[in-house]
Design an enzyme around this catalytic site. Structure first.
Site, short mmCIF file in Angstrom:
data_model
loop_
_atom_site.label_atom_id
_atom_site.label_comp_id
_atom_site.label_asym_id
_atom_site.label_seq_id
_atom_site.Cartn_x
_atom_site.Cartn_y
_atom_site.Cartn_z
N GLN A 127 5.70 -6.26 7.83
CA GLN A 127 4.42 -6.76 7.76
C GLN A 127 4.75 -8.07 8.40
OE1 GLN A 127 2.29 -5.17 6.06
NE2 GLN A 127 3.68 -3.81 4.88
N GLU A 149 -10.69 -1.64 12.45
CA GLU A 149 -9.81 -1.30 10.93
C GLU A 149 -9.16 -2.02 10.34
OE1 GLU A 149 -7.72 2.53 12.45
OE2 GLU A 149 -7.91 2.95 10.71
N ASN A 194 -7.59 3.68 0.86
CA ASN A 194 -6.11 4.42 0.92
C ASN A 194 -5.55 4.81 2.73
OD1 ASN A 194 -3.47 4.39 0.45
ND2 ASN A 194 -4.64 6.20 -1.27
N ILE A 195 -4.44 5.03 2.79
CA ILE A 195 -3.93 5.83 3.77
C ILE A 195 -4.43 7.28 4.03
CG2 ILE A 195 -1.68 6.97 4.96
CD1 ILE A 195 -0.36 4.74 3.31
N GLY A 196 -5.18 7.35 5.07
CA GLY A 196 -5.58 9.34 5.22
C GLY A 196 -7.50 8.72 4.78
N GLU A 225 -6.52 0.00 14.16
CA GLU A 225 -5.93 -0.75 14.11
C GLU A 225 -4.40 -0.69 14.98
OE1 GLU A 225 -3.68 -0.45 9.67
OE2 GLU A 225 -4.00 1.34 10.65
N GLU A 279 5.01 8.79 8.32
CA GLU A 279 4.83 9.26 7.03
C GLU A 279 5.56 10.32 6.03
OE1 GLU A 279 0.30 7.17 7.86
OE2 GLU A 279 0.15 9.38 7.62
N1 DCP Z 1 0.73 0.09 7.08
C1 DCP Z 1 1.54 -0.35 6.14
N2 DCP Z 1 1.33 -1.66 5.78
C2 DCP Z 1 0.47 -2.61 6.26
C3 DCP Z 1 -0.85 -1.68 7.43
C4 DCP Z 1 -0.78 -0.39 7.13
O1 DCP Z 1 2.71 -0.14 5.79
N3 DCP Z 1 -0.34 -3.63 6.00
C5 DCP Z 1 1.14 1.60 7.39
C6 DCP Z 1 0.50 2.37 6.31
C7 DCP Z 1 0.54 3.84 7.12
C8 DCP Z 1 0.27 3.66 8.11
O2 DCP Z 1 0.43 2.30 8.84
O3 DCP Z 1 1.80 5.08 7.09
C9 DCP Z 1 -1.32 2.97 8.62
O4 DCP Z 1 -1.50 3.36 7.91
P1 DCP Z 1 -3.85 2.74 7.66
O5 DCP Z 1 -4.22 3.83 6.52
O6 DCP Z 1 -3.96 1.71 7.60
O7 DCP Z 1 -3.92 3.92 8.04
P2 DCP Z 1 -4.65 5.69 8.87
O8 DCP Z 1 -3.68 6.04 9.98
O9 DCP Z 1 -3.53 6.44 7.21
O10 DCP Z 1 -5.52 5.75 8.78
P3 DCP Z 1 -7.21 7.10 8.33
O11 DCP Z 1 -5.90 8.50 8.10
O12 DCP Z 1 -7.95 6.55 6.78
O13 DCP Z 1 -7.79 7.04 9.74
#
Ligand code: DCP
Length: 220
Positions: A70, A93, A18-20, A41, A161
Site C-alpha cells: 500500500q 482508474e 470492486n475488483i473485477g 492503474e 488473485e
Molecule cells: N489492489 C489492492 N490495493 C489497492 C489497489 C488494488 O490490493 N490499493 C489489488 C486488488 C486487485 C488488484 O490490485 O487484486 C487490481 O485491482 P483493481 O480492482 O484496482 O483492478 P482490476 O484489474 O480488478 O479492475 P477491473 O477488473 O475492474 O478492470
C-alpha cells in the site's frame, strides 16, 4: 484535438469499483476519444518494483506485505494524480482515495496492517492532500454484485488473485457501497455517478455511451 491552457487543470474523472467490476473495459470505451487522457492503474509497476512483484507478494502473505504494497500504491497513485496532460479530460482508474479508503481501511479492519503502519500511511496521505493538487471533478462508481465480480475474477484467472475469496470481495464491496453509494464514510472528493456494471460486456458499451456527455464534461 482540443487542448487546455498550459496551466489549467483537466476535468478529472476517477473510475472506482470492486475488483473485477470492469474498470478496464470502461477505460477502453473512452480511449477512443482523442480529447481524453486515459490513465490505467499502474499494476505493471506493482508487479515490478525494482524486480519485486509486490502484488504477488501481497497475496502470498497479506499480513507481511500489506504495508509495503500500500505504500507503493500510494506513491504510484500520487504520480497518476499529478501527471500533466494537454487533454481537457483525464480519466483515472482508481485513485489515492480508494487506496486509502477501501484497501488500507479493509486491511486495518482485518488486522492485516498494524495501527502504527496504517498511521504512517495516513500521515503521508494527509500531507499529500494538503500539499498537492488532488482535485477531482467526478467519480464514476461501477456498481456490481460481489458474486458477479467473483465469477469474473475466477474466469480471468489472474495468477496473483488465486487466493482472493468471495468473502474478501463482499467486504470490499461493502466499503465501496458505504463510501460511494450510501456516502456514510470518509470524504467524497467529488460528485458520484453510479453505473450498473453487472451488465454483460456485450451491452455495457451501450450503457456507457449514454453517459458520455456527462463523463466528458460536454453540454447536452
Ligand atoms: N489492489 C489492492 N490495493 C489497492 C489497489 C488494488 O490490493 N490499493 C489489488 C486488488 C486487485 C488488484 O490490485 O487484486 C487490481 O485491482 P483493481 O480492482 O484496482 O483492478 P482490476 O484489474 O480488478 O479492475 P477491473 O477488473 O475492474 O478492470
Amino acid at each position: 484535438m482540443s487542448q487546455i491552457e498550459p496551466n489549467s487543470r483537466p476535468f478529472t474523472v476517477l473510475v472506482e469499483g470492486n475488483i473485477g467490476s470492469g474498470k478496464t473495459t470502461f477505460l477502453n470505451h473512452f480511449n477512443k476519444f482523442e480529447d481524453v487522457c486515459v490513465l490505467a492503474e499502474p499494476i505493471d509497476m506493482w508487479r515490478n518494483c525494482k524486480g519485486h512483484n509486490l502484488l504477488g507478494l501481497l497475496y502470498e502473505d497479506i499480513k507481511k506485505w500489506s504495508f509495503t504494497f500500500q505504500s507503493y500504491v500510494q506513491l504510484t497513485m500520487l504520480q497518476q494524480h499529478l501527471r500533466k496532460t494537454a487533454c481537457p479530460v483525464k480519466l483515472m482508474e482508481r485513485s489515492i482515495y480508494s487506496a486509502r479508503i477501501c484497501f488500507v481501511e479493509k486491511m486495518k479492519q482485518d488486522n492485516l496492517i498494524s495501527h502504527a503502519a496504517a498511521a504512517v500511511i495516513d500521515k503521508h496521505f494527509q500531507w499529500i492532500k494538503e500539499n498537492t493538487d488532488l482535485k477531482v471533478d467526478l467519480i464514476v462508481y461501477l456498481r456490481t454484485d460481489p458474486q458477479t465480480v467473483y465469477d469474473r475474477m475466477i474466469k480471468r484467472n489472474r495468477e496473483e488473485e488465486k487466493t482472493v475469496s468471495l468473502d474478501y470481495l463482499q467486504a470490499l464491496h461493502q466499503i465501496h457501497e458505504d463510501w460511494l453509494y450510501h456516502k456514510t464514510i470518509f470524504e467524497l472528493p467529488a460528485e458520484v455517478l453510479v453505473l450498473n456494471a453487472n451488465l454483460d460486456k456485450s451491452v455495457i458499451n451501450e450503457e456507457y455511451s449514454k453517459f458520455e456527455p456527462l463523463i466528458l464534461n460536454k453540454k447536452l
